[in-house]
Design a protein around this motif. Sequence first.
Motif, mmCIF file in Angstrom:
data_model
loop_
_atom_site.group_PDB
_atom_site.id
_atom_site.type_symbol
_atom_site.label_atom_id
_atom_site.label_comp_id
_atom_site.label_asym_id
_atom_site.label_seq_id
_atom_site.Cartn_x
_atom_site.Cartn_y
_atom_site.Cartn_z
ATOM 1 N N ARG A 198 38.979 43.609 2.639
ATOM 2 C CA ARG A 198 38.729 42.124 2.202
ATOM 3 C C ARG A 198 38.120 41.792 1.102
ATOM 4 O O ARG A 198 37.597 42.873 0.289
ATOM 5 C CB ARG A 198 37.700 41.478 3.234
ATOM 6 C CG ARG A 198 37.966 41.776 4.819
ATOM 7 C CD ARG A 198 39.070 40.862 5.434
ATOM 8 N NE ARG A 198 38.796 39.395 5.194
ATOM 9 C CZ ARG A 198 37.714 38.979 6.140
ATOM 10 N NH1 ARG A 198 37.381 39.688 7.299
ATOM 11 N NH2 ARG A 198 37.539 37.417 6.031
ATOM 12 N N LEU A 199 38.162 40.809 0.483
ATOM 13 C CA LEU A 199 37.654 40.195 -0.923
ATOM 14 C C LEU A 199 36.184 40.098 -0.592
ATOM 15 O O LEU A 199 35.803 39.075 0.124
ATOM 16 C CB LEU A 199 38.339 39.160 -1.644
ATOM 17 C CG LEU A 199 37.808 38.826 -2.927
ATOM 18 C CD1 LEU A 199 37.738 39.792 -4.193
ATOM 19 C CD2 LEU A 199 38.547 37.452 -3.475
ATOM 20 N N VAL A 200 35.195 41.114 -0.937
ATOM 21 C CA VAL A 200 33.850 40.856 -0.837
ATOM 22 C C VAL A 200 33.027 40.553 -2.060
ATOM 23 O O VAL A 200 32.990 41.367 -2.948
ATOM 24 C CB VAL A 200 33.463 42.328 -0.020
ATOM 25 C CG1 VAL A 200 31.894 42.212 0.147
ATOM 26 C CG2 VAL A 200 34.227 42.650 1.056
ATOM 27 N N THR A 201 32.082 39.557 -1.969
ATOM 28 C CA THR A 201 31.308 39.378 -3.175
ATOM 29 C C THR A 201 29.929 40.066 -3.048
ATOM 30 O O THR A 201 29.358 40.804 -3.731
ATOM 31 C CB THR A 201 30.990 37.832 -3.084
ATOM 32 O OG1 THR A 201 32.379 37.204 -3.441
ATOM 33 C CG2 THR A 201 30.067 37.568 -4.079
ATOM 34 N N GLY A 202 29.248 39.925 -1.611
ATOM 35 C CA GLY A 202 28.028 40.316 -1.571
ATOM 36 C C GLY A 202 27.738 41.055 -0.154
ATOM 37 O O GLY A 202 28.278 40.986 0.697
ATOM 38 N N LYS A 255 32.691 48.396 7.405
ATOM 39 C CA LYS A 255 33.112 49.705 6.622
ATOM 40 C C LYS A 255 34.804 49.304 6.164
ATOM 41 O O LYS A 255 35.017 49.752 5.030
ATOM 42 C CB LYS A 255 32.927 50.841 7.427
ATOM 43 C CG LYS A 255 33.540 51.992 6.967
ATOM 44 C CD LYS A 255 32.986 53.179 7.869
ATOM 45 C CE LYS A 255 33.543 54.548 7.076
ATOM 46 N NZ LYS A 255 33.472 55.608 7.775
ATOM 47 N N GLU A 256 35.528 49.042 7.156
ATOM 48 C CA GLU A 256 36.954 48.730 6.834
ATOM 49 C C GLU A 256 36.980 48.069 5.666
ATOM 50 O O GLU A 256 38.013 48.093 4.693
ATOM 51 C CB GLU A 256 37.600 48.318 8.043
ATOM 52 C CG GLU A 256 39.336 48.417 7.872
ATOM 53 C CD GLU A 256 40.042 48.188 9.178
ATOM 54 O OE1 GLU A 256 41.202 47.958 9.151
ATOM 55 O OE2 GLU A 256 39.280 48.276 10.270
ATOM 56 N N ALA A 257 36.532 46.664 5.664
ATOM 57 C CA ALA A 257 36.916 45.743 4.731
ATOM 58 C C ALA A 257 36.094 45.897 3.361
ATOM 59 O O ALA A 257 36.734 45.940 2.301
ATOM 60 C CB ALA A 257 35.962 44.481 5.254
ATOM 61 N N LEU A 258 34.943 46.576 3.418
ATOM 62 C CA LEU A 258 34.116 46.882 2.255
ATOM 63 C C LEU A 258 34.713 48.186 1.303
ATOM 64 O O LEU A 258 34.955 48.334 0.110
ATOM 65 C CB LEU A 258 32.669 47.221 2.355
ATOM 66 C CG LEU A 258 31.832 47.521 1.142
ATOM 67 C CD1 LEU A 258 31.861 46.529 0.073
ATOM 68 C CD2 LEU A 258 30.466 47.881 1.663
#
Length: 380
Positions: free
Chosen positions: A275-279, A350-353
């Motif tokens: 995923r596109l993660v900001t924070g 965990k998967e997204a980050l």
Amino acid sequence: MKHIKHRFLSLLAAAIAAASLAACSAAGSPSAPAKSASETSPSAEVSEASEKARPEHTPENPSDPIDITGNSAAQTNPGSNAGDPAPDAPIRVGSLKGPTSMGLLALMDSDDAGKYEFSMVTAADELVASVASGKTDIALVPANVASVLYNRTNGGVTVIDINTLGVLYVLSADPSLQSVADLKGKTVYLTGKGTTPDYVARYLIRESGLDEGDVTLEYKSEATEVASILAGRDDATALLPQPFATVAMAQNPSYRIALDLTKEWDLLQQGKGSRLVTGVTIVRNAFLEGHEEEVRAFLDEHQASAEAALQFPEETAQRIVRAGIIEKAPVAQKALPYCSITCITGREMKEALSGYLSVLFGQDPQSVGGAMPGDDFYFE
């Protein structure tokens, strides 16, 4: 937790009884570092947008170092117990003055707030130094900065949740711009070469089948500088984070959100999990080892607080103003749905980050601290 849930019910009843929410179209402006109109904008209104709230400063570029050095080992190793609070002292929670804090505001305003000592700063390096020195127990930081800190402290921190997904948007007045591929031949104004917006833009451009030379990326030093360009013309294309994207559209209604880069990222992943993660929210391992029950309680309360931020946008907008994140409530309420507030934990986190950090690592290993974090980086 029960206090926030009780407040949900009370506010929901009030929302149903209300005839309408506060108007969102009033002119207003979040702000960045104060500058004169001549420095930042041809418009006094855009200049006003630069007086109070600023984009979260993210030392994502190795040339913009995180200062976690000092005179004691504790200052470079958050695994040290130096600086730990007394057993009954409030848990010290630090955050950045921007979208990554918005999901925390209901907790700050709740009956459970007394368990915590909250602080909010404008610079990620200041917050990271506080974690590294043992003065902050839990911190909400940019996703790649968490990885950098993990690597620079020999695994001294653990990420416990994702608090914000993508907040990047491409603005354009061109109705034909419907996909990343449609950027071919265009100039895109954005901030910070070698920072997250740059990495994300170049990744999406490449993965959409375009060559590097098909799109001209023109870098500016601040989001307000990009917003100023949009205020003065109707034919530009810009990549802006929230809440600056909302401000720019308020100043020049010719512009619209042409591309939500979070959605564009998800389209490219197609089941890969990234995923596109900001924070993200991190905890010092020394604190976690002795306070796992309290950390899990914080996660429950953070989850409820993030849900409250989205369930009750009018009240959240007022909290955002009181926190000094955005200057005016109507703009805060308009920006809120685009700030991607969330609270993702466990395996999904965990998967997204890890997928997001892997993409950054592939473009520049130093953007995540030189190496991908190990499994111990993720709290499950």
